[in-house]
Every structure is written in structure tokens, then in C-alpha cells.
Design a protein around this motif. Structure first.
Motif, PDB file in Angstrom:
ATOM      1  N   TRP A 168      -4.872  -0.932  -7.329  1.00  0.00           N
ATOM      2  CA  TRP A 168      -5.638  -0.101  -6.378  1.00  0.00           C
ATOM      3  C   TRP A 168      -6.869   0.121  -6.890  1.00  0.00           C
ATOM      4  O   TRP A 168      -8.230   0.291  -6.341  1.00  0.00           O
ATOM      5  CB  TRP A 168      -4.670   0.986  -6.148  1.00  0.00           C
ATOM      6  CG  TRP A 168      -5.466   2.294  -5.514  1.00  0.00           C
ATOM      7  CD1 TRP A 168      -5.549   2.290  -4.130  1.00  0.00           C
ATOM      8  CD2 TRP A 168      -6.072   3.412  -5.754  1.00  0.00           C
ATOM      9  NE1 TRP A 168      -6.236   3.345  -3.719  1.00  0.00           N
ATOM     10  CE2 TRP A 168      -6.666   3.980  -4.773  1.00  0.00           C
ATOM     11  CE3 TRP A 168      -6.112   3.830  -7.331  1.00  0.00           C
ATOM     12  CZ2 TRP A 168      -7.507   5.449  -5.214  1.00  0.00           C
ATOM     13  CZ3 TRP A 168      -7.060   4.855  -7.374  1.00  0.00           C
ATOM     14  CH2 TRP A 168      -7.630   5.639  -6.448  1.00  0.00           C
ATOM     15  N   THR A 210       0.783  -1.218  -0.120  1.00  0.00           N
ATOM     16  CA  THR A 210      -0.070  -0.149  -0.059  1.00  0.00           C
ATOM     17  C   THR A 210       0.936   1.421  -0.119  1.00  0.00           C
ATOM     18  O   THR A 210       0.504   2.485   0.233  1.00  0.00           O
ATOM     19  CB  THR A 210      -0.889  -0.101   1.283  1.00  0.00           C
ATOM     20  OG1 THR A 210      -0.256   0.032   2.434  1.00  0.00           O
ATOM     21  CG2 THR A 210      -1.886  -1.054   1.315  1.00  0.00           C
ATOM     22  N   HIS A 222      -0.689   3.932  -2.056  1.00  0.00           N
ATOM     23  CA  HIS A 222      -2.021   4.212  -2.302  1.00  0.00           C
ATOM     24  C   HIS A 222      -2.485   5.668  -1.905  1.00  0.00           C
ATOM     25  O   HIS A 222      -3.431   6.058  -2.470  1.00  0.00           O
ATOM     26  CB  HIS A 222      -2.672   3.068  -1.527  1.00  0.00           C
ATOM     27  CG  HIS A 222      -2.779   1.947  -1.836  1.00  0.00           C
ATOM     28  ND1 HIS A 222      -3.430   0.845  -1.596  1.00  0.00           N
ATOM     29  CD2 HIS A 222      -2.097   1.279  -3.065  1.00  0.00           C
ATOM     30  CE1 HIS A 222      -3.514  -0.144  -2.071  1.00  0.00           C
ATOM     31  NE2 HIS A 222      -2.447   0.155  -3.123  1.00  0.00           N
TER      32      HIS A 222
END
Length: 100
Positions: A96, A31, A34
Motif C-alpha cells: 500500500w 484492499t 487500505h
């Protein structure tokens, strides 16, 4: 292949935000980028995410595409990323976007 406005917006924001706002962007954490993608979504909207995701699909469909040259020519970022790095970035963005 002509890039959509979303590609230009994303690469400009990505370049500007990298080290200043998101110093851990290059981490191997799943992540790590992100927040950059979410910031792009907040600034440009869901349609831009959709447009960029569709464009990523076109770019990544050719395993032999010279993404490094394309990035250098079409990106609003003023630095070059390797072919493999660009491919990983675009795949990461698609992963994502698919989670939305």
C-alpha cells in the motif's frame, strides 16, 4: 531492534480500529486493510508512513525473525498475531505504501 514511534502508533490504531471500524479487515481482498492504512496516514502523516515502511523493510529482511514475539513485546496491541499473519500484514502495508 528498537521500534520507531510510528510502529507503536500503527499497532495501537490497528488494534483499536479493527473490529469496530473495519469489520472486514481480515478479508482476502487486496484492499481490505487500505482504509486502516489511510486512516493511519491521515492521523500521523506521511513521515510516519515512511518511517513504518522503512521499519517493515528491516523486520521482513530476516525470514527467520520471530515476529510473533516481537509483536507481543513491542506492539501496543494487546493480542498476538501469528508470525505468518504479521509478515502478511507488514507486506500488505508496504504494498500500500509503495502505491502512494
Amino acid at each position: 531492534m528498537k521500534a520507531p514511534q510510528a510502529f507503536y502508533d500503527f499497532t495501537l490504531q490497528f488494534h483499536q480500529d479493527l473490529d469496530l471500524v473495519y469489520p472486514d479487515w481480515a478479508s482476502d481482498a487486496p484492499t481490505a486493510r487500505h482504509e486502516i492504512y489511510q486512516s493511519f496516514r491521515r492521523q500521523y502523516g506521511d513521515q510516519a508512513v515512511h518511517d513504518l515502511n522503512a521499519f517493515c523493510e528491516k523486520l521482513l529482511s530476516d525470514a527467520r525473525a520471530d515476529l510473533e514475539s516481537f509483536w507481543f513485546k513491542e506492539s501496543k496491541a494487546d493480542w498476538v498475531i501469528s508470525n505468518d499473519g504479521i509478515r502478511l500484514l507488514l507486506k500488505d502495508f508496504q504494498t500500500w505504501a509503495a502505491s502512494l
